[in-house]
Design an enzyme around this catalytic site. Sequence first.
Site, PDB file in Angstrom:
ATOM      1  N   HIS A 186       0.578  -1.167  -0.512  1.00  0.00           N
ATOM      2  CA  HIS A 186      -0.135  -0.094   0.188  1.00  0.00           C
ATOM      3  C   HIS A 186       0.572   0.981  -0.664  1.00  0.00           C
ATOM      4  CE1 HIS A 186       0.759   0.375   3.968  1.00  0.00           C
ATOM      5  NE2 HIS A 186       0.478  -0.442   4.711  1.00  0.00           N
ATOM      6  N   GLU A 242      -2.285  -7.678   6.835  1.00  0.00           N
ATOM      7  CA  GLU A 242      -0.704  -7.404   8.109  1.00  0.00           C
ATOM      8  C   GLU A 242       0.006  -7.879   9.239  1.00  0.00           C
ATOM      9  OE1 GLU A 242       2.123  -6.700   7.953  1.00  0.00           O
ATOM     10  OE2 GLU A 242       2.641  -4.887   7.351  1.00  0.00           O
TER      11      GLU A 242
END
Length: 269
Positions: free
Chosen positions: A23, A135
Site C-alpha cells: 500500500h 498485515e
Amino acid sequence: MDTGAGTALYPLHRCKTIYLVRHAQGVHNVEGHKDVRAYLSPALLDAQLTPLGWSQVDCLREHVTKCGLAKKIELVITSPLLRTMQTAVGVFGGGNYTDEVSGSPLMVEGAGHSGRQAISSLNCPPFLALEACRERLGVNPCDKRSSITKCRTLFPAIDFSLIENDEDVLWEPDVRETREAVAARGMKFIDWLWTREEKEIAIVSHWGFLRHTLNMYGKECHPTVAQELNKQFANCELRSMVLVDRRMLGSDTHTCNFPGMDVGEASKN
C-alpha cells in the site's frame, strides 16, 4: 553432462503471474517514523492514506497504464484494511465515477476522509477483499480493520463475500501474531491462488505480510534470488512474480497446447 542447470522449465499452464503491491504511504507510516510508540495509538485505527500516499497511487496508476499491465490483470485481491483498499482501487480501478454511469462505484467520494473523487468500477478487473493477506495481526490499532458494513459503504463494488465476520475478530489488543504465523498464513494464501482460474493477479497488501511471506519462499532459492525476494517493500512498490505449481495443484492444460500426432497415427490418415 552437467545436471546442475541454473534454469528450470515448467509447463505454462502450471504458472501464474502475480503482481505484489505494498500500500501507499499511510498516516501510521508517518507517525510511526517520528515515534515508533505511535503505532499503539488508537487514533490510527485502520489508518488511511496520506496526501503523499495518494500521489504515490497516482504515479503507480500511470505506470501500470503505460506499461500495459492495467489491461492484463484479471483479478485484484486486496487486504480489507482502508489503506490497501484505497491503494487497490486507486491504482487498478476505473476512471472517475459519475452518476450517469450504471453500476456501483469501487470507492465513494471522499472515502476515508481522502477528499478524492469517487472511482468507477467500469473497465477494470473485479476486486476481492481477503483477510488472508492482511498485515501482521494484533496490538497495533492501525492493523485493525473497520467493520465490513462500513467497508461496503465506502467501497461498494469490492467483493467482501469471502470475509465471514462483520467485525474484526482476528485482531487482538494484547497478542501480536508471530512472524512465523504470518509467513505460514502467507504461504497458505499463495497456495489458495491455485483455486482461482485467473492467470494474472494483482495483490495489494502490507510490508510485514509481504516481507515474512517472501522470506520463507526465499529459503528455497539461490542466495542471489533470496536476496531479491527479501528486499523490503517501499510504499506503493510493485513487483512481478511467477507462481509455479510444483505440487500438481493445477490440472488444466494451456489453451495454446496442441497434442499433435506420432508417425504411426499420421500414416493412418
